[in-house]
Design a protein around this motif. Structure first.
Motif, PDB file in Angstrom:
ATOM      1  N   CYS A 268      -5.345  -3.343   2.274  1.00  0.00           N
ATOM      2  CA  CYS A 268      -4.469  -2.635   3.024  1.00  0.00           C
ATOM      3  C   CYS A 268      -5.256  -2.830   4.454  1.00  0.00           C
ATOM      4  CB  CYS A 268      -4.096  -1.193   2.893  1.00  0.00           C
ATOM      5  SG  CYS A 268      -3.047  -0.578   4.306  1.00  0.00           S
TER       6      CYS A 268
ATOM      7  N   CYS B 266       0.513   3.423   3.130  1.00  0.00           N
ATOM      8  CA  CYS B 266       1.049   3.099   4.424  1.00  0.00           C
ATOM      9  C   CYS B 266       2.602   2.365   4.723  1.00  0.00           C
ATOM     10  CB  CYS B 266       0.050   1.981   5.192  1.00  0.00           C
ATOM     11  SG  CYS B 266      -1.659   2.860   5.342  1.00  0.00           S
TER      12      CYS B 266
ATOM     13  N   CYS C 162      -5.540   0.821   6.242  1.00  0.00           N
ATOM     14  CA  CYS C 162      -6.318   2.126   5.927  1.00  0.00           C
ATOM     15  C   CYS C 162      -7.270   1.554   5.197  1.00  0.00           C
ATOM     16  CB  CYS C 162      -5.299   3.068   4.908  1.00  0.00           C
ATOM     17  SG  CYS C 162      -4.957   2.439   3.534  1.00  0.00           S
TER      18      CYS C 162
ATOM     19  N   CYS D   8       0.817  -1.304   0.095  1.00  0.00           N
ATOM     20  CA  CYS D   8       0.049  -0.154   0.061  1.00  0.00           C
ATOM     21  C   CYS D   8       0.892   1.120  -0.023  1.00  0.00           C
ATOM     22  CB  CYS D   8      -0.923  -0.137   1.080  1.00  0.00           C
ATOM     23  SG  CYS D   8      -1.893   1.576   1.484  1.00  0.00           S
TER      24      CYS D   8
HETATM   25 ZN    ZN Z   1      -2.856   1.557   3.438  1.00  0.00          ZN
END
Ligand code: ZN
Ligand code: ADP
Ligand code: ZN
Length: 729
Positions: A459, A444, A462, A441
């Motif tokens: 992910c 992140c 998030c 991701c």
């Molecule tokens: Zn993420």
């Protein structure tokens, strides 16, 4: 002219003064001008005088004739904003049902209700056999009248309409009347088991605490009959017209608890959880406030429910992390329960098989009463726990062959087997077999979890998701492989390894939808499935009488975590899981696969049990100067530009240090990256501050906050203060 102090829902750590022709009661809602806006605030006090009366604006509307927050709840609010250093208006908003925040009437207003008609109550069982949804809806309405909106939400519009068209239910607009102590009309005590000696001691102690403030920790191994103690301890209270507030971690996961209380006392139970419509929530709020409900069961925020004749508060599974809110007003419902019980002069009961180290410490140092249940109730034997060394063992879908053999033995005897996997999805990572690139991701910087069922990468930090790629983005190789094992993969593997055994997966992906979990659990208890695969959900309070084996595929991750609470959490999880097996009279066993069979923590837990482990962990925490022997707060900051967040905290650190007044300075650690260093494109840092004594820690923070607010970066980064943090992610 009266000067009224109002808590206004804005993120500022202060109240605001307005004028009114006459004095107003504390706890009454008012509409006030705030800049260009008109906001709903709450009266929290009155001032005799103001410095500059021309600056004071008048209140534009008084909404209530009666306070919506009782003196107790106002006391709680004040405690909350002082203790958590939070904006008063936001605190009050968090405490009120949504509709009251918006300024709607707190009184019962006419609403449309769905209820079973005479013919609905009398129809023969077989009439709706081809319409199971209608039957379920009718059954629910026979048991209890519902708001029409809730019935439609739960059972769908067409179902409600069909029943109404058939005349089996009626939709009527009525203004509900609330009656104080209404439950006494139906109250009766159903058959109950004779308490064993330890239960009897606990029940007697709790009954003796009625009418005064006392906190007790009921430390009882899983299945030792804690709920039975709650039931028998509150019986005389209910009989005497007192109400009881029970906090539980997640109602969706433990519907049996609610029905147990209903059945024992033949009363309606008020249920408060996050899935309720705003209207339904307000209704329970009104009923509790009017003293109509004897028992109110709810999750974290239920601690804010106004209860007219409160006699006792119970926090079940008090160790559960869900009692701490992790954003906005970061309160701990268990701590709040203690403040409330003290203010209302009533007992508070904390129950758990795996008490938090905080509560255990208070029980051991005599601040709490310590009640213990050391044996399982009704002659059930406890689960034997074993470690399974998987070093050098080939693993099939995460399962070693010794484990598979043990599983086979249990299945062959017709018993159920529970397999715990700590990750949902198919695999926690996907990478390129050619160049090694991990699919991450971008926001992140964390690997995506692979979900084969949804055909997506997701992910778990998030929530971002995307299609599973066919090629590596870096080298365009199409040899993508997964790494690690999640529930989906274990499910797939078990289907291959045990083709003739019926299996069910229980994780948050598979049990979306309200009744699905219930249905699955019922099917499990009817023995329609022999293999259960799932995540944490499986550890939460369900009774699986036919499960005789619990297998934990991997418990190594928590052994080396940077979070000092990880071992406590692992021990709680393992112990709770073990508690699912070996109910009834079937002995249960548990196997934990590990690459660290000699790890002292695992050894202690397996050989000596949670109680021993927890007491040892407390001595370690004490030696290391960690909670509960020091108090802590954390300042977190996050920004797309990590340097900005870091600099902000570095300056906060200096400001906090400068406020030092005690001989023993605060311990300040950081700024350093949070355990999840980046989320949704923002870099995250934290500053951890601690002191042996809570008072100087909080004073220093209180003095530092105004200066922190005026820092240049304060408006450029997202930052927050977390008092008594439990989660460093
Ligand atoms: Zn993420
Ligand atoms: P816990 O809340 O500690 O998990 P429960 O109260 O749910 O324990 O009790 C576990 C099981 O034992 C339940 O089926 C309950 O009805 C039964 N039970 C509890 N106390 C007794 C008792 N004194 N005698 C017989 N059965 C009991
Ligand atoms: Zn590649």
């Amino acid at each position: 002219m009266a000067y009224i102090e109002v808590a206004v829902p804005v993120p500022l750590r202060q109240n605001f003064t307005y004028s009114n022709d006459e004095a107003l009661q504390v706890g009454v809602r008012v509409k006030v001008p705030f800049g260009p806006r008109s906001l709903v605030g709450i009266v929290v006090g009155q001032l005799d005088d103001v410095d500059n009366e021309t600056k004071v604006k008048p209140i534009s509307e008084v909404i209530d004739t009666q306070p919506v927050l009782s003196p107790t709840l106002i006391h709680l609010a004040q405690w909350l904003w002082q203790y958590y250093h939070h904006a008063p208006g936001e605190v009050i908003h968090a405490m009120l049902p949504v509709l009251l925040r918006k300024g709607e009437s707190a009184q019962a207003t006419p609403s449309l209700f769905a209820k079973a008609t005479e013919s609905g109550r009398e129809i023969v069982q077989t009439t709706l056999k081809n319409a199971p949804k209608q039957k379920a809806c009718l059954d629910a309405l026979i048991e209890q009248t519902m708001l029409a909106v809730d019935a439609r939400k739960q059972f769908s519009h067409p179902v409600v309409k069909a029943l109404a068209d058939k005349g089996l239910i009626a939709l009527e607009e009525t203004t509900p009347q609330f009656t104080e102590k209404a439950w006494l009309k139906t109250f009766s005590v159903a058959d109950k088991p004779l308490p064993d000696k330890e239960q009897a001691v606990a029940i007697a102690a709790l009954i003796q605490q009625q009418g005064r403030f006392a906190v007790s920790l009921l430390e009882g191994v899983t299945g030792s009959g804690k709920t039975e103690v709650y039931l028998q301890a509150i019986e005389p209270l209910l009989e005497a017209g007192k109400q009881v507030l029970i906090l539980v971690p997640e109602i969706g996961l433990t519907p049996q608890t609610v029905s147990r209380f209903k059945r024992r006392f033949n009363v309606d139970v008020g249920v408060l959880h996050s899935q309720l419509t705003d209207t339904a929530r307000l209704r329970v709020w009104q009923q509790a406030n009017a003293g109509e409900l004897g028992i109110i069961i709810g999750t974290r925020s239920a601690i804010f429910t106004p209860v007219k004749n409160l006699g006792m508060i119970i926090v079940d599974e008090e160790h559960d992390e869900s009692f701490k809110q992790q954003d906005g007003l970061r309160y701990h419902a268990r701590d709040l329960a203690a403040i409330r019980a003290r203010h209302e002069h009533i007992p508070l009961l904390l129950g758990s098989a795996t008490p938090s180290l905080e509560s255990l410490n208070n029980a051991l140092n005599g601040r709490y009463h310590h009640l213990q249940l050391t044996k399982r109730a009704g002659g059930a034997s406890s689960t034997h726990q074993h470690l399974l060394d998987v070093r050098d063992q080939p693993l099939d879908y995460g399962l070693s062959s010794p484990l598979l053999n043990i599983m086979r033995q249990h299945l062959n005897l017709g018993n159920q087997v529970l397999v715990f996997v700590n990750r949902r999805g198919y695999a926690p990572a996907m990478l390129c077999h050619h160049c090694g690139e991990t699919m991450q991701c971008r926001r992140c910087d964390r690997p995506y979890t692979v979900h084969i069922g949804m055909r997506r990468l997701q992910c778990h930090h998030c929530g971002a998701s995307g299609a599973i790629p066919k090629q590596c983005e870096s080298c365009h190789s199409d040899e993508l492989v997964t790494a690690g094992t999640g529930t989906e993969q274990v499910e797939q593997g078990l289907a291959r390894l045990f083709p003739n055994v019926s299996q069910v997966r229980i994780d948050s992906d598979s049990v979306r939808g309200k009744d699905k979990l219930n249905d699955i659990l019922d099917a499990v208890n009817r023995r329609e499935h022999q293999l259960l695969v799932g995540t944490q959900i499986l550890s939460k309070g369900h009774h699986f009488p036919h499960v005789t084996l619990v297998a934990v595929l991997d418990c190594d991750g928590a052994l080396f975590s940077a979070d000092f609470r990880a071992s406590e959490k692992l021990a709680q999880l393992v112990t709770q899981l073990a508690g699912r097996a070996g109910r009834a009279s079937k002995p249960g066993e548990m196997y934990l696969q590990t690459h660290n069979p000699h790890h002292p923590l695992l050894q202690d837990l397996i050989n000596n049990g949670y109680g021993h482990f927890a007491r040892l962990a407390l001595t370690e925490r004490k030696a290391a100067g960690l909670p509960p022997f020091v108090s802590q707060f954390v300042v977190r900051a996050e920004a797309q530009d990590g340097q900005l967040a870091y600099d902000f905290l570095a300056q906060c650190r200096e400001i906090i240090r400068q406020q030092g007044q005690t001989d023993v300075p605060l311990q300040i650690a950081g700024p350093f990256p949070c355990l999840i260093e980046k989320r949704q494109g923002r870099f995250r840092f934290m500053l951890v501050c601690g002191h042996e004594k809570r008072a100087p820690l909080h004073t220093q923070l209180r003095h530092a906050l105004p200066h922190m607010n005026t820092l240049l970066q304060a408006s450029k980064v997202r930052w927050s203060v977390d008092i008594d943090p439990t989660d460093f992610s």
